[in-house]
Structure formats: C-alpha cells, structure tokens
Write a protein that holds these residues in place. Structure first.
Motif, PDB file in Angstrom:
ATOM      1  N   GLU A   9       0.830  -1.205   0.000  1.00 34.85           N
ATOM      2  CA  GLU A   9       0.000   0.000   0.000  1.00 34.85           C
ATOM      3  C   GLU A   9       0.861   1.251   0.000  1.00 34.85           C
ATOM      4  OE1 GLU A   9      -3.659   0.559   2.597  1.00 34.85           O
ATOM      5  OE2 GLU A   9      -2.357   2.126   3.433  1.00 34.85           O
ATOM      6  N   LYS A  10       1.974   1.216   0.758  1.00 35.26           N
ATOM      7  CA  LYS A  10       2.828   2.405   0.870  1.00 35.26           C
ATOM      8  C   LYS A  10       4.302   2.003   0.854  1.00 35.26           C
ATOM      9  CE  LYS A  10       0.871   3.675   4.872  1.00 35.26           C
ATOM     10  NZ  LYS A  10      -0.351   2.833   4.898  1.00 35.26           N
ATOM     11  N   ILE A  11       5.103   2.797   0.160  1.00 36.05           N
ATOM     12  CA  ILE A  11       6.561   2.754   0.283  1.00 36.05           C
ATOM     13  C   ILE A  11       6.987   4.148   0.694  1.00 36.05           C
ATOM     14  CG2 ILE A  11       8.767   2.320  -0.841  1.00 36.05           C
ATOM     15  CD1 ILE A  11       7.288   0.579  -2.883  1.00 36.05           C
ATOM     16  N   ILE A  12       7.460   4.277   1.930  1.00 35.71           N
ATOM     17  CA  ILE A  12       7.847   5.566   2.478  1.00 35.71           C
ATOM     18  C   ILE A  12       9.361   5.550   2.712  1.00 35.71           C
ATOM     19  CG2 ILE A  12       7.567   7.186   4.395  1.00 35.71           C
ATOM     20  CD1 ILE A  12       4.759   6.090   4.781  1.00 35.71           C
ATOM     21  N   CYS A  13      10.045   6.536   2.190  1.00 35.86           N
ATOM     22  CA  CYS A  13      11.504   6.591   2.258  1.00 35.86           C
ATOM     23  C   CYS A  13      11.957   7.723   3.173  1.00 35.86           C
ATOM     24  CB  CYS A  13      12.089   6.807   0.865  1.00 35.86           C
ATOM     25  SG  CYS A  13      11.565   5.576  -0.358  1.00 35.86           S
ATOM     26  N   VAL A  14      13.003   7.447   3.940  1.00 35.18           N
ATOM     27  CA  VAL A  14      13.577   8.429   4.859  1.00 35.18           C
ATOM     28  C   VAL A  14      14.835   9.007   4.223  1.00 35.18           C
ATOM     29  CG1 VAL A  14      14.492   8.805   7.177  1.00 35.18           C
ATOM     30  CG2 VAL A  14      12.654   7.133   6.815  1.00 35.18           C
ATOM     31  N   GLY A  15      14.905  10.320   4.128  1.00 34.64           N
ATOM     32  CA  GLY A  15      16.053  10.978   3.517  1.00 34.64           C
ATOM     33  C   GLY A  15      17.003  11.565   4.549  1.00 34.64           C
ATOM     34  N   ASN A  56      13.176  16.659  12.934  1.00 38.99           N
ATOM     35  CA  ASN A  56      12.293  15.639  12.368  1.00 38.99           C
ATOM     36  C   ASN A  56      12.850  15.158  11.036  1.00 38.99           C
ATOM     37  OD1 ASN A  56      10.139  15.731  14.409  1.00 38.99           O
ATOM     38  ND2 ASN A  56       9.799  17.800  13.625  1.00 38.99           N
ATOM     39  N   MET A  57      12.463  13.948  10.681  1.00 40.03           N
ATOM     40  CA  MET A  57      13.028  13.311   9.491  1.00 40.03           C
ATOM     41  C   MET A  57      12.371  13.810   8.208  1.00 40.03           C
ATOM     42  SD  MET A  57      11.356   9.583  10.303  1.00 40.03           S
ATOM     43  CE  MET A  57      11.712   9.823  12.050  1.00 40.03           C
ATOM     44  N   SER A  58      13.128  13.765   7.114  1.00 38.33           N
ATOM     45  CA  SER A  58      12.599  14.056   5.783  1.00 38.33           C
ATOM     46  C   SER A  58      12.027  12.771   5.200  1.00 38.33           C
ATOM     47  CB  SER A  58      13.704  14.581   4.870  1.00 38.33           C
ATOM     48  OG  SER A  58      14.250  15.779   5.372  1.00 38.33           O
ATOM     49  N   LEU A  59      10.874  12.878   4.568  1.00 36.19           N
ATOM     50  CA  LEU A  59      10.187  11.702   4.014  1.00 36.19           C
ATOM     51  C   LEU A  59       9.739  11.979   2.588  1.00 36.19           C
ATOM     52  CD1 LEU A  59       7.838  10.871   7.041  1.00 36.19           C
ATOM     53  CD2 LEU A  59       9.994   9.749   6.478  1.00 36.19           C
TER      54      LEU A  59
END
Length: 285
Positions: A73-79, A98-101
């Motif tokens: 359903e989701k592919i979320i990437c952390v930068g 906070n993280m970049s997504l």
C-alpha cells in the motif's frame, strides 16, 4: 529462512530460497496470493514450516527475481538519515529535529539481477544503498518502545535516483525518485526476530567492486524505531507497508566530478544478516 517473489514460466510465485534455488510455496496457499497477504496473516512461520525439508522446485537460473512485496500500500523513504549525509548539504545546519520523508511507487523498483533503467531524459542515474523494513503488525501512533515489534521482515533497496529531476521543484523530490525501474529491491525478505537485526548492522554499497558507501545503522540520525513511531503518527501503517530507512554518504552525486551510473555498471548493496542485492544498468529502449 529467506522468502522471495519470482517469475518462472510466466507465472509469479512466492516461496523459500534454499541454496540459491527456489522452493515454490504459493501453490500450497491459495488463500494468500502474495507475500503481502502472508505477512498480514502473520504466516511467515507457516511458510518456514512448509519449506523445511522440501526439495528445490526451481533451480538457480530458471526464474527471475521480482520485488518481494509486489503491491504494498505504501513505500515511504527516509532521507538524509546519516550524519555524513547531513554534512554533505554544507548548509551549516545541524541534523533537523524531524526526518525528511518522500513516497516511492512500486513500479519504480525492479528485482535482484535485473538492470536499473537509465532514461533518455537524463544521464544522472545515481545509487543509494539502504535497508528496508516491512511492516507486519499495523497501527497508528505506535509508541517508539514498541515499534520494532511491528516489523515482519527486512530486505535491501537500491533507491536509485535521477539527481537533476529531484531539483526540478522547490519543495519535493518525487519526480526524481519514481522513474520506472530506476531502483531495485530484494532479493528476498528475512523474517525479523531480534532487535539486533536492525539496530547496529553494517550497510555497504559497491559499484563495479569499489566500495562507495559503508556505514552502520547504529549511526542513523533517526533509528528505525523512531521512524515507525513518527510515520505512524500521521498515517496508519498496514501489513506489507515498506519503510526505506536511509542511505549513507558516498552516492555518485557527491564525487567531484559526479560519478553517475552508466550502462554495464554493477551495483551491489549488502547488509549483515540480510544478503546482497545486485543489479546492472541499461539504457531505456
């Protein structure tokens, strides 16, 4: 035990990887069409039991590797999730609070052994070696101290990026991250059983045998448990969702001059306890 999704004789199958060969299990479990449904049913132990003692059904070379979870359903990437990556931006800023997504689509990935595709619009295809976690138990507002218990499995990702296209707009990188078959995922998933499988493991990327990226997950600015807690604050995580957890310094864009991927290159992403994801590069035809 390792589990993979493959294509053999024009049929997509899932099963176990044993000694380089493949043991097809999906015909025995029609109630679970893909590994996503297996994970939702908390049935990886059932697959392990079913694979034990079974003979290889498809020897190495008789199948091609697909991405392990074909339709999450989701592919979320952390930068920007390693200290040296943050320093690469040379903006004088400390790590953000906070993280970049950003989001990737399944079509932007190909399987182990397949080529990454360089499009005609730009030659700036770059590599980013990462570990990806696959959510097993979904939830919303998951506490950080419980977050790792929501992981079903781990896999590897080459989060291939078209560098100039991530700079096309002011506030997003989506268009540089989602070219068809520009990245890879796999070869398989490894069931997650212990925190030390992710908390401090070595992650290395090689291009044509040369080490380009090498770091440990223990140095992440935002550890995986925090990623799960933070992401689940604003969106409900469901079984089969994938979080791509961040890449170390050393991508091709950071060399002077940049060292982008070209046809014929071989990229290997390796992590302790998971394995090696290997891909080549071809131009789009």
């Amino acid at each position: 035990m390792r589990f993979a999704t493959v294509t053999a004789d024009e049929q997509q199958l899932y099963g176990a990887v044993i000694d380089g060969g493949f043991v097809a299990l999906s015909p025995d479990f029609p109630q679970w069409p893909t590994l996503r449904e297996v994970i939702a049913a908390d049935a990886l132990p059932t697959l392990t039991k079913a694979a034990t003692g079974r003979a290889v059904t498809h020897p190495e070379g008789s199948f091609s590797w697909d991405i392990p979870i074909p339709a999450p359903e989701k592919i979320i990437c952390v930068g920007v999730n390693f200290p040296d990556r943050n320093a690469e931006y040379k903006d004088g800023q400390d790590a953000p609070p906070n993280m970049s997504l950003f989001i990737r689509f399944p079509r932007s990935f190909t399987g182990h052994g397949a080529p990454l595709i360089r499009p005609p619009e730009t030659p700036q295809l770059d590599y980013e070696g990462e570990i990806a976690v696959i959510i097993g138990k979904g939830g919303r507002r998951i506490p950080q101290d419980q977050a790792l218990s929501h992981i079903a499995a781990l896999t590897l990702c080459n989060e291939g990026t078209l560098r100039d296209w991530v700079r096309h707009a002011k506030f997003n990188v989506t268009q540089g991250k989602n070219w068809d078959r520009s990245g890879a995922m796999g070869p398989w998933i490894v069931p997650f059983e212990r925190p030390d499988q992710i908390t401090d493991v070595q992650l290395t990327t090689r291009v044509n045998g040369e080490v380009r990226q090498d770091d440990r997950t223990g140095r992440m600015l935002f550890p995986v448990a925090r990623q799960i807690a933070y992401i689940s604050t604003f969106t409900t995580l469901v079984p089969g969702d994938i979080i791509v957890t961040g890449t170390p310094t050393g991508a091709g864009a950071r060399f002077d001059p940049p060292r982008y991927l070209v046809p014929g290159d071989v990229i290997e992403v390796e992590a302790q306890g998971i394995g090696t994801l290997r891909n080549t590069v071809e131009d789009e035809t």
